[in-house]
Design an enzyme around this catalytic site. Structure first.
Site, mmCIF file in Angstrom:
data_model
loop_
_atom_site.group_PDB
_atom_site.id
_atom_site.type_symbol
_atom_site.label_atom_id
_atom_site.label_comp_id
_atom_site.label_asym_id
_atom_site.label_seq_id
_atom_site.Cartn_x
_atom_site.Cartn_y
_atom_site.Cartn_z
ATOM 1 N N ARG A 18 45.566 40.590 46.468
ATOM 2 C CA ARG A 18 44.404 39.832 45.963
ATOM 3 C C ARG A 18 43.672 40.611 44.873
ATOM 4 O O ARG A 18 43.226 40.037 43.883
ATOM 5 C CB ARG A 18 43.442 39.495 47.101
ATOM 6 C CG ARG A 18 44.014 38.494 48.092
ATOM 7 C CD ARG A 18 43.106 38.324 49.286
ATOM 8 N NE ARG A 18 43.005 39.599 49.995
ATOM 9 C CZ ARG A 18 41.941 39.997 50.675
ATOM 10 N NH1 ARG A 18 40.880 39.235 50.765
ATOM 11 N NH2 ARG A 18 41.940 41.161 51.292
ATOM 12 N N ASN A 36 43.453 35.313 51.353
ATOM 13 C CA ASN A 36 44.477 35.412 52.388
ATOM 14 C C ASN A 36 44.413 34.172 53.268
ATOM 15 O O ASN A 36 43.326 33.745 53.665
ATOM 16 C CB ASN A 36 44.254 36.639 53.269
ATOM 17 C CG ASN A 36 44.705 37.922 52.615
ATOM 18 O OD1 ASN A 36 45.467 37.917 51.662
ATOM 19 N ND2 ASN A 36 44.229 39.039 53.135
#
Length: 88
Positions: A18, A36
């Site tokens: 990320r 996520n």
């Protein structure tokens, strides 16, 4: 302006995916987020110019060191006006 929604499968959680995505998005001047998901995938939503989004998709296929990207599911749509780039 365009929007992509990308579901990234593979070993993409717990490897900095990320944050890698956020860095690339900032470099390309894109807005959106990376999150996520409970099933182990990462969802990336980004908005910007088509060429910049295509560059991001290229980077998403590679991922950071330690990631193993198995599949990208990419959907294109019109931008909705997201600001900044967040990680969740």
């Amino acid at each position: 302006m365009f929007r992509i929604t990308v579901l990234v499968s593979g070993q993409v959680q717990g490897v900095g995916y990320r944050y890698f995505t956020r860095k690339k998005a900032f470099e390309l001047g894109l807005s959106g987020y990376a999150e996520n998901l409970a099933d182990g995938r990462v969802e990336v939503v980004a908005e910007g110019e088509k060429a910049d989004l295509e560059h991001l998709i290229h980077h998403l296929r590679q991922g950071p060191r330690g990631a193993r990207v198995e599949h990208l599911d990419v959907q294109w749509s019109e931008a909705t006006g997201l600001k900044g780039f967040q990680t969740y």
